[in-house]
Design a protein around this motif. Structure first.
Motif, PDB file in Angstrom:
ATOM      1  N   LEU A   1     149.817 -23.512  62.227  1.00 45.00           N
ATOM      2  CA  LEU A   1     150.590 -24.724  62.473  1.00 45.00           C
ATOM      3  C   LEU A   1     152.105 -24.652  62.213  1.00 45.00           C
ATOM      4  CD1 LEU A   1     148.237 -27.658  61.369  1.00 45.00           C
ATOM      5  CD2 LEU A   1     148.854 -26.947  63.683  1.00 45.00           C
ATOM      6  N   PRO A   2     152.556 -24.043  61.116  1.00 46.96           N
ATOM      7  CA  PRO A   2     153.975 -24.220  60.751  1.00 46.96           C
ATOM      8  C   PRO A   2     154.980 -23.791  61.822  1.00 46.96           C
ATOM      9  CG  PRO A   2     152.779 -23.306  58.912  1.00 46.96           C
ATOM     10  CD  PRO A   2     151.849 -23.277  60.079  1.00 46.96           C
ATOM     11  N   ASN A   3     154.619 -22.839  62.681  1.00 48.29           N
ATOM     12  CA  ASN A   3     155.581 -22.403  63.695  1.00 48.29           C
ATOM     13  C   ASN A   3     155.072 -22.659  65.111  1.00 48.29           C
ATOM     14  OD1 ASN A   3     157.550 -21.314  61.822  1.00 48.29           O
ATOM     15  ND2 ASN A   3     155.959 -19.808  61.364  1.00 48.29           N
ATOM     16  N   ALA A   4     154.334 -23.736  65.263  1.00 48.46           N
ATOM     17  CA  ALA A   4     153.661 -23.971  66.536  1.00 48.46           C
ATOM     18  C   ALA A   4     154.613 -24.074  67.730  1.00 48.46           C
ATOM     19  CB  ALA A   4     152.797 -25.226  66.450  1.00 48.46           C
ATOM     20  N   ILE A   5     155.789 -24.657  67.522  1.00 50.22           N
ATOM     21  CA  ILE A   5     156.736 -24.724  68.648  1.00 50.22           C
ATOM     22  C   ILE A   5     157.926 -23.825  68.339  1.00 50.22           C
ATOM     23  CG2 ILE A   5     158.326 -26.165  69.973  1.00 50.22           C
ATOM     24  CD1 ILE A   5     156.486 -28.480  69.647  1.00 50.22           C
ATOM     25  N   ASN A   6     158.153 -22.880  69.223  1.00 51.85           N
ATOM     26  CA  ASN A   6     159.341 -22.053  69.133  1.00 51.85           C
ATOM     27  C   ASN A   6     160.374 -22.662  70.078  1.00 51.85           C
ATOM     28  OD1 ASN A   6     161.185 -20.037  70.261  1.00 51.85           O
ATOM     29  ND2 ASN A   6     160.082 -18.585  68.978  1.00 51.85           N
ATOM     30  N   VAL A   7     161.512 -23.057  69.519  1.00 49.07           N
ATOM     31  CA  VAL A   7     162.462 -23.846  70.311  1.00 49.07           C
ATOM     32  C   VAL A   7     163.031 -23.036  71.476  1.00 49.07           C
ATOM     33  CG1 VAL A   7     164.599 -25.180  70.246  1.00 49.07           C
ATOM     34  CG2 VAL A   7     163.004 -25.319  68.354  1.00 49.07           C
ATOM     35  N   PHE A   8     163.214 -21.752  71.269  1.00 45.83           N
ATOM     36  CA  PHE A   8     163.697 -20.926  72.375  1.00 45.83           C
ATOM     37  C   PHE A   8     162.707 -20.982  73.541  1.00 45.83           C
ATOM     38  CE2 PHE A   8     163.810 -16.936  74.698  1.00 45.83           C
ATOM     39  CZ  PHE A   8     165.132 -16.898  75.083  1.00 45.83           C
ATOM     40  N   ASN A   9     161.420 -20.787  73.235  1.00 40.49           N
ATOM     41  CA  ASN A   9     160.391 -20.871  74.274  1.00 40.49           C
ATOM     42  C   ASN A   9     160.388 -22.244  74.936  1.00 40.49           C
ATOM     43  OD1 ASN A   9     159.687 -18.324  73.518  1.00 40.49           O
ATOM     44  ND2 ASN A   9     157.750 -18.877  72.552  1.00 40.49           N
TER      45      ASN A   9
ATOM     46  N   TYR B   1     156.161 -40.507  77.284  1.00 40.28           N
ATOM     47  CA  TYR B   1     156.428 -40.530  75.840  1.00 40.28           C
ATOM     48  C   TYR B   1     155.189 -40.121  75.054  1.00 40.28           C
ATOM     49  CZ  TYR B   1     160.863 -42.915  76.659  1.00 40.28           C
ATOM     50  OH  TYR B   1     162.136 -43.219  77.061  1.00 40.28           O
ATOM     51  N   SER B   2     154.045 -40.504  75.556  1.00 42.68           N
ATOM     52  CA  SER B   2     152.826 -40.179  74.804  1.00 42.68           C
ATOM     53  C   SER B   2     152.631 -38.670  74.710  1.00 42.68           C
ATOM     54  CB  SER B   2     151.606 -40.831  75.466  1.00 42.68           C
ATOM     55  OG  SER B   2     151.286 -40.139  76.660  1.00 42.68           O
ATOM     56  N   LEU B   3     153.104 -37.953  75.726  1.00 42.37           N
ATOM     57  CA  LEU B   3     152.997 -36.483  75.667  1.00 42.37           C
ATOM     58  C   LEU B   3     153.879 -35.909  74.559  1.00 42.37           C
ATOM     59  CD1 LEU B   3     153.138 -35.495  79.445  1.00 42.37           C
ATOM     60  CD2 LEU B   3     151.197 -35.264  77.908  1.00 42.37           C
ATOM     61  N   ALA B   4     154.892 -36.682  74.168  1.00 42.81           N
ATOM     62  CA  ALA B   4     155.821 -36.171  73.154  1.00 42.81           C
ATOM     63  C   ALA B   4     155.334 -36.456  71.741  1.00 42.81           C
ATOM     64  CB  ALA B   4     157.204 -36.778  73.362  1.00 42.81           C
ATOM     65  N   VAL B   5     154.261 -37.249  71.617  1.00 43.26           N
ATOM     66  CA  VAL B   5     153.848 -37.685  70.283  1.00 43.26           C
ATOM     67  C   VAL B   5     153.447 -36.506  69.389  1.00 43.26           C
ATOM     68  CG1 VAL B   5     152.095 -38.953  68.996  1.00 43.26           C
ATOM     69  CG2 VAL B   5     153.222 -40.012  70.954  1.00 43.26           C
ATOM     70  N   LEU B   6     152.544 -35.670  69.870  1.00 46.64           N
ATOM     71  CA  LEU B   6     152.090 -34.548  69.033  1.00 46.64           C
ATOM     72  C   LEU B   6     153.221 -33.583  68.689  1.00 46.64           C
ATOM     73  CD1 LEU B   6     148.498 -33.694  70.335  1.00 46.64           C
ATOM     74  CD2 LEU B   6     149.162 -34.653  68.122  1.00 46.64           C
ATOM     75  N   PRO B   7     154.022 -33.174  69.690  1.00 48.42           N
ATOM     76  CA  PRO B   7     155.149 -32.306  69.339  1.00 48.42           C
ATOM     77  C   PRO B   7     156.084 -32.947  68.314  1.00 48.42           C
ATOM     78  CG  PRO B   7     154.801 -32.254  71.690  1.00 48.42           C
ATOM     79  CD  PRO B   7     153.879 -33.303  71.158  1.00 48.42           C
ATOM     80  N   LEU B   8     156.336 -34.252  68.462  1.00 44.45           N
ATOM     81  CA  LEU B   8     157.227 -34.912  67.503  1.00 44.45           C
ATOM     82  C   LEU B   8     156.612 -34.924  66.109  1.00 44.45           C
ATOM     83  CD1 LEU B   8     158.732 -37.860  69.579  1.00 44.45           C
ATOM     84  CD2 LEU B   8     159.945 -35.900  68.605  1.00 44.45           C
ATOM     85  N   LEU B   9     155.303 -35.146  66.051  1.00 49.22           N
ATOM     86  CA  LEU B   9     154.614 -35.074  64.761  1.00 49.22           C
ATOM     87  C   LEU B   9     154.806 -33.695  64.149  1.00 49.22           C
ATOM     88  CD1 LEU B   9     151.127 -36.803  64.964  1.00 49.22           C
ATOM     89  CD2 LEU B   9     152.873 -37.064  63.193  1.00 49.22           C
ATOM     90  N   PHE B  10     154.673 -32.672  64.996  1.00 49.77           N
ATOM     91  CA  PHE B  10     154.873 -31.306  64.515  1.00 49.77           C
ATOM     92  C   PHE B  10     156.264 -31.144  63.911  1.00 49.77           C
ATOM     93  CE2 PHE B  10     157.141 -27.412  65.591  1.00 49.77           C
ATOM     94  CZ  PHE B  10     156.499 -26.515  64.745  1.00 49.77           C
ATOM     95  N   PHE B  11     157.294 -31.575  64.663  1.00 52.17           N
ATOM     96  CA  PHE B  11     158.659 -31.427  64.154  1.00 52.17           C
ATOM     97  C   PHE B  11     158.839 -32.224  62.866  1.00 52.17           C
ATOM     98  CE2 PHE B  11     159.820 -30.117  68.553  1.00 52.17           C
ATOM     99  CZ  PHE B  11     160.405 -28.914  68.203  1.00 52.17           C
ATOM    100  N   ALA B  12     158.297 -33.440  62.845  1.00 50.13           N
ATOM    101  CA  ALA B  12     158.471 -34.280  61.658  1.00 50.13           C
ATOM    102  C   ALA B  12     157.846 -33.616  60.437  1.00 50.13           C
ATOM    103  CB  ALA B  12     157.849 -35.653  61.900  1.00 50.13           C
ATOM    104  N   ILE B  13     156.606 -33.151  60.582  1.00 45.82           N
ATOM    105  CA  ILE B  13     155.896 -32.639  59.409  1.00 45.82           C
ATOM    106  C   ILE B  13     156.397 -31.251  59.016  1.00 45.82           C
ATOM    107  CG2 ILE B  13     153.660 -31.912  58.508  1.00 45.82           C
ATOM    108  CD1 ILE B  13     152.406 -34.080  60.267  1.00 45.82           C
ATOM    109  N   PHE B  14     156.493 -30.345  59.982  1.00 49.71           N
ATOM    110  CA  PHE B  14     156.737 -28.946  59.610  1.00 49.71           C
ATOM    111  C   PHE B  14     158.209 -28.537  59.657  1.00 49.71           C
ATOM    112  CE2 PHE B  14     152.223 -28.939  60.746  1.00 49.71           C
ATOM    113  CZ  PHE B  14     151.714 -28.384  59.578  1.00 49.71           C
TER     114      PHE B  14
END
Lengths: 288, 315
Positions: free
Chosen positions: A143-151, B30-43
């Motif tokens: 989980l911690p690196n799930a999105i790589n911003v460059f990608n 916007y709903s598609l952005a919910v999970l990614p935003l959660l990811f950014f917020a938490i991690f």
């Protein structure tokens, strides 16, 4: 046209570039040679490009180590799960970011891009993972690196390059956002999705530090951590009891064997996938 | 691009059609952005907030954000910590060496590859030079260890030259050389990709014009090629400067040992030992925050300077 100076330059250029190739390949060939060599030949410092005193004992030894295979399997599992999560999250967000008309798009891009330049740092991340109770679980790794911003930016650029008319037409025909993404956009984006799968899979396959940091139990380690412990001398080469007499004898090339086994999957797919990486990187450069 | 080409001026004067999309459809987006935003917020953003423990007393098992305020106590602590200044200067030295050596090498290699007329040879050199980029840093560290071990190739050469075998990885005076060399080995090929791409976009006419003006190969390179790839160079330079202090943490962690700490220990490895290994979370967080803020300042300044002087910027 070709003056002697020009010709001399081309010859020199070719020689230097050949030198680059040799220097790049040598460490690989040396490891392979060591992995097939006999212990005493290695210790004597005689192994360079070719195996000396051809010997497969160490391969048998490493391959009979249960922990090695457990860790190898972990690497496969972590890579598959993490890549799947990364692809879903990256695709969704990149698709949203590619919609120019969307309100708040700039903010959504900013939220992602800012994390490229500023991060919480090691300690807060470590505390967070512990507090979330993710320690010693798969989730701490995937989980911690799930999105790589460059990608993410590469994918966004790709989606932006798709013809808008197709999606508008699909909308007129009554498809909703999800339908458009799944039935129109994704089928057109196979190339970029495949590239992203490769990008993520290779980075997860190679990663070790998150696992090293958040996993304490040896049976959860990926093979990179197994290898790291081996190199650092923290593991006695084998966890099986069947090989006690051979252990000391093969210690010198056991690292080489483990390295070869770890890197084989990458080397096997490398010739086939290398150009996709290259095009992916260039796409990212065009619209950063 | 496509839209720009296909929209005639008359259409552009009308309010853009897409701006009036039904809100309901955008809600799906916007709903598609919910999970990614959660990811950014938490991690990503929660750990940024977690940096407050640099100013608070943290107790393991207690609140993530610490127990009570202690102000700048931990900042003062590292400012008077001699080890901190040691690792700070190590970081600067290794970072500077890496930048000076590993930044220009891909440019040189790209220029050399660009001169190659035999396509297959060029492709072959490129493919081989990318390869190290795909290896795990654990493998790279392992290879370095094998090559530099007493029974390794480098010492075989040393012996052949009549010298005594050197335990390179145990010698502090060798660490920087080893680190920078392995970094160059690993990154140089991959670094050429963007430059080669930039080189293909250069205008042939410029070369012809330069030739007519009597410019030889070197002057053409100097006056046409290098200015042509300058935006790429600047972009990569800014990015490199931004990650300047985050010097190859994982690789150093794998390569160093207590014997080489005097030259090898850098801010990230120090705060790893201090924070994670010894459990001084607040102190570690203070150092980490200091490092991250400097990194941010560096990237913003580099960007601003580049924008003003050569007109290239990241944003």
């Amino acid at each position: 046209m070709t003056s002697p100076g020009r010709r001399a330059f081309h010859v020199l250029n070719a020689i230097i570039l050949t030198g680059v190739v040799v220097v790049t390949l040598y460490p690989f060939l040396n490891i392979v040679a060591r992995s097939f060599s006999r212990e005493d030949e290695i210790i004597a410092g005689r192994v360079t490009l070719l195996p000396r005193g051809f010997d497969l004992t160490t391969y048998r030894l490493v391959m009979s180590d249960d922990l090695f295979w457990t860790n190898y399997r972990n690497t496969v599992i972590y890579t598959v799960v993490a890549t799947a999560i990364s692809i879903v999250l990256t695709t969704c967000y990149a698709y949203v970011l590619s919609k120019r008309h969307l309100r708040g798009r700039g903010a959504l891009v900013g939220i992602a891009v800012f994390t490229m330049f500023f991060s919480g740092g090691l300690i807060p991340n470590y505390v967070l993972i512990n507090e979330l109770g993710l320690r010693n679980t798969l989730w701490a790794v995937v989980l911690p690196n799930a999105i790589n911003v460059f990608n993410l930016l590469v994918m966004k650029a790709f989606f932006e390059s798709l013809p808008v008319e197709l999606e508008e037409q699909a909308a007129v025909d009554g498809l909703g956002t999800y339908g458009i993404l799944l039935r129109i956009v994704l089928p057109l984006s196979k190339a970029i999705v495949a590239t992203m799968v490769l990008f993520y899979a290779v980075s997860y396959w190679n990663s070790w530090f998150t696992a090293f940091l958040y996993l304490d139990r040896a049976e959860l380690f990926p093979v990179t951590v197994y290898l790291r412990n081996l190199i650092a001398g923290a593991t006695d080469a084998t966890s099986t009891g069947s090989v006690d007499t051979d252990v000391a004898q093969v210690a010198a090339n056991i690292k080489a064997v483990t390295m070869v086994l770890t890197v084989v999957p990458i080397l096997t797919i490398y010739p086939f996938v290398q150009r996709y990486f290259v095009s992916g990187v260039m796409l990212g450069a065009v619209k950063g | 691009m496509t839209t720009l080409l296909k929209a005639p001026p008359t259409v552009a004067q009308r309010p853009p059609k897409r701006a009036r999309r039904p809100l309901s459809r955008d809600w799906q987006l916007y709903s598609l952005a919910v999970l990614p935003l959660l990811f950014f917020a938490i991690f990503k953003y929660l750990p940024m907030l977690g940096n407050v423990i640099a100013f608070r007393r943290f107790r393991p098992g207690g609140s993530v954000f610490g127990e009570y305020w202690v102000g700048l106590r931990y900042v003062r602590m590292f400012l008077v910590d001699p080890t901190f200044w040691q690792v700070f200067s190590n970081t600067l030295i290794i970072g500077t060496l890496t930048l000076i050596i590993c930044f220009p090498l891909p440019i040189v290699l790209a220029l050399m590859l660009n001169e190659v007329r035999i396509r297959t040879f060029k492709r072959f050199v490129q493919s081989v030079s990318y390869l190290p980029h795909f290896l795990s840093v654990v493998i790279v560290a392992g290879m370095v260890g094998q090559l530099l071990s007493v029974d390794g190739t480098v010492n075989a050469l040393v012996r052949a030259a009549g010298g005594e075998a050197i335990p390179f990885l145990q010698r502090p005076e060798w660490f920087r050389t080893i680190y920078v060399a392995s970094e160059a080995w690993q990154t140089v090929g991959w670094g050429t990709i963007l430059y080669l791409a930039a080189l293909t976009t250069l205008d042939e006419d410029l070369y012809d014009a330069a030739k007519i003006d009597g410019a030889g190969r070197w002057r053409q390179t100097w006056h046409v090629t290098l200015p042509g790839i300058r935006p790429t160079m600047m972009t990569l330079l800014i990015l490199n400067i931004g990650t300047f202090l985050a010097v190859g943490f994982e690789k150093i962690l794998l390569l160093y040992n207590p014997l080489t700490y005097p030259t090898a220990d850098v801010i990230p490895t120090y705060l790893y030992r201090l924070g994670v290994v010894s459990g001084n979370f607040s102190y570690g967080a203070a150092i980490g925050l200091f490092e991250a803020v400097i990194g941010l300042i560096l990237v913003f300044s580099a960007n601003a300077i580049s924008k003003r002087t050569v007109g290239t910027s990241l944003w």
